[in-house]
Structures are given as structure tokens and as C-alpha cells.
Design an enzyme around this catalytic site. Structure first.
Site, PDB file in Angstrom:
ATOM      1  N   MET A  46       2.583  11.659   6.432  1.00  0.00           N
ATOM      2  CA  MET A  46       2.191  10.430   5.470  1.00  0.00           C
ATOM      3  C   MET A  46       1.533   8.876   5.893  1.00  0.00           C
ATOM      4  SD  MET A  46       3.558  11.135   1.786  1.00  0.00           S
ATOM      5  CE  MET A  46       2.955  13.417   1.289  1.00  0.00           C
ATOM      6  N   GLY A  92       6.050   8.401   1.050  1.00  0.00           N
ATOM      7  CA  GLY A  92       6.659   7.962   2.393  1.00  0.00           C
ATOM      8  C   GLY A  92       7.621   6.906   2.002  1.00  0.00           C
ATOM      9  N   HIS A  93       6.978   5.516   1.643  1.00  0.00           N
ATOM     10  CA  HIS A  93       7.443   4.503   1.299  1.00  0.00           C
ATOM     11  C   HIS A  93       8.727   4.873   0.282  1.00  0.00           C
ATOM     12  CE1 HIS A  93       3.814   2.242   2.809  1.00  0.00           C
ATOM     13  NE2 HIS A  93       4.763   2.168   3.207  1.00  0.00           N
ATOM     14  N   ALA A 149       0.555  -1.233   0.338  1.00  0.00           N
ATOM     15  CA  ALA A 149      -0.012  -0.171   0.287  1.00  0.00           C
ATOM     16  C   ALA A 149       0.927   1.435   0.383  1.00  0.00           C
ATOM     17  CB  ALA A 149      -0.944   0.120   1.031  1.00  0.00           C
TER      18      ALA A 149
END
Ligand code: PAF
Length: 287
Positions: free
Chosen positions: A187, A35-36, A31
Site C-alpha cells: 500500500m 497502511g498508516h 493522505a
């Protein structure tokens, strides 16, 4: 970009990558959001090849936390990662990660206790267990985690040191600063659960934290700053506060006064049924 679901092909692929350079691992539960992707971009600066794991880890979900409802969007996530130049996505099945009869638990005492550990019993054991496995599976030169989950980062660093995972396997466990929305909200996949009214109220969290930090750094009593922070959150629409605490940044020991070593203000609070967490640095007194 390869996407693999079982261990033998992963081991072969990782050995192949290693022949042509360093490997950075970014563990995720999918998901993916900005941020990732920031973690992935930071990983690319650290190594020649980036491996991203996507695994919704059942061990870190409590009985009252909805594992089944956690968003699973592998195709979409893989498209995002391919565009970021990721070499390999490791998306094991639950059976590949936890074969029949799996019975090992890694528990990191001290840093796992209190804060999120208090309201999510067993959560950090689940995190430490899966991250330890990921380190052994991928053997990365460096692994990157978001500072947004500060306690998780502290648990993983402690575990990596205690279990000698930092050498020769993982040279470094790196924390990457929290990515924030324009208004300052950290986030998180959970922000998607907020209604538009709750989203507008959620900004109270980073705002009130900054006010509390300014107070602490200017020498006001910590307890008074934290009480004001709690009151501001409740007035701003939060329904309850799990914790709002000043802690040592590394060993997470509770602090009741501003200290001389790096500190962190850590907060978890709920808007409706959504639980938001955030943390920010507090300058030591001697700086
Ligand atoms: O932060 C997360 O997404 C998870 O806790 C992690 C580190 C991938 C372990 O499952």
C-alpha cells in the site's frame, strides 16, 4: 481528539498526556491510507496515548518533485484518526516547523547513500531533520514507522542512536510490517496515481521479488536472480528500474552473495511516471 498547529499548545498538550501515561508518535505526511492506520493501531498497543503528526515536509522534496501536488486532506485524515482513538494530531504550519532563518540540516551518512538516496539527493537529510524535530517536540516513549520505507527506517534508527534520542526521549523506534493489497502490492499513496492498466501490471513487483528471493534462498547466484527480477519487471509493464539490490538489513551494506545475517531485497521501479518501492526479507544462509 485535539488538532494543533503551533508549538506552545503542542508542548502543553503533550505534557498533559504524559501525566496519564506513555506516548506513541506516528509521523506521517497525511493522505492517510490503511497502511498508516495499521501504524496507529500498532501504536495504541505500545502506549496509552497516540500522537499522529501530519506535515508535508518541504525539506524532503527535491526540486523536480512536486511538493505542491502532494495531497493535503487534513479534515478527512483527522476524521479517520479520531475513529482510531488518536489523542492528538500535530499538524504544524511550515512556519511553526521551520521558522524564518532555519538553517540546520541533519545528514546521516552510510545508510542514506545509494538506493533511494541516489535518485533523491537530500531527501533523507530532510527526513532526518524533520523526524529529529518531531522527536524533540513530542518527546514520545515510542515512535512507529512503516517498514515499506526500509531505508528511511534505517536512517531514523541510525540518527536516533547517534544523537542519543533513544534515551531518555524515545525508548524505541519500531518498524511495522508493510500492509499489502490482496494481490500483494504494497500500500502506498502513490498507488492512486496508477491507471487501472498500470495497477494490474504493478503486481509484477511483489511477484517478481518473491521469485528472486526464492532463488537467492535456494542458493542461486544473487546476480542471476536480480537480472531475472529486472527482466520480469520490464516484461510486466514497468518502464524502468531505479534499483534492485540485496542489502544487509540493518546497515544497508550491498551484498553480492547470500550472507549469514538478516538481509533485505530492495527495489524501486517506475510504471509510467509513478515510482513504486518495495522491500522484503531474505533469510540468512545459517537459518
Ligand atoms: O514516511 C513519511 O511519511 C515521511 O517521510 C515522514 C517520516 C513522516 C517524515 O516526513
Amino acid at each position: 481528539m485535539q488538532t494543533l498547529h503551533s508549538l506552545d499548545p503542542l508542548r502543553r498538550a503533550v505534557a498533559g498526556l504524559r501525566e496519564s501515561g506513555k506516548i506513541a508518535l506516528v509521523p506521517t505526511m497525511g493522505a492517510l491510507h490503511e497502511g498508516h492506520l495499521t501504524l496507529v493501531r500498532a501504536a495504541r498497543e505500545q502506549a496509552d496515548h497516540v500522537v499522529v503528526s501530519i506535515f508535508v515536509n518541504p525539506l524532503q522534496f527535491g526540486a523536480n518533485e512536486d511538493l505542491d501536488k502532494y495531497p493535503r486532506q487534513l479534515e478527512r485524515d483527522c476524521a479517520l484518526l479520531e475513529a482510531e482513538g488518536v489523542a492528538l494530531v500535530w499538524a504544524p504550519t511550515v512556519e511553526a516547523m521551520y521558522p524564518q532563518g532555519f538553517a540546520t540540516n541533519i545528514s546521516v551518512s552510510g545508510v542514506s547513500e545509494g538506493l533511494c538516496g541516489a535518485s533523491r539527493p537530500g531527501h533523507f537529510d530532510g527526513v532526518a531533520t524533520v523526524v529529529c524535530k518531531l522527536f524533540h517536540q513530542v518527546l514520545p516513549d515510542v515512535a512507529l514507522f512503516g517498514e515499506k520505507d526500509w531505508q528511511q527506517l534505517a536512517v531514523i534508527r541510525r540518527m536516533a542512536r547517534d544523537l542519543d534520542l533513544t534515551q531518555p526521549h524515545v525508548d524505541a523506534v519500531l518498524g511495522v510490517p508493510t500492509v499489502r493489497e490482496e494481490d500483494g502490492l504494497a500500500m502506498s499513496s502513490r498507488n492512486a496515481y496508477l491507471t487501472s492498466e498500470q495497477r494490474a501490471q504493478a503486481v509484477t513487483l511483489p511477484m517478481a521479488m518473491k521469485v528472486a528471493i526464492a532463488g537467492i534462498e535456494s542458493g542461486e547466484p544473487v546476480e542471476a536472480c536480480l537480472s531475472r527480477l529486472n527482466a520480469a519487471l520490464l516484461a510486466g509493464g514497468f518502464s524502468s528500474i531505479d534499483y534492485a539490490e540485496l542489502r544487509d538489513a540493518e546497515n544497508l551494506a550491498p551484498l553480492h552473495a547470500r550472507g549469514d545475517t538478516p538481509m533485505r531485497l530492495l527495489v524501486a521501479a517506475r510504471i509510467g511516471s509513478t515510482r513504486l518501492i518495495d522491500n522484503m526479507a531474505v533469510e540468512p544462509a545459517s537459518v
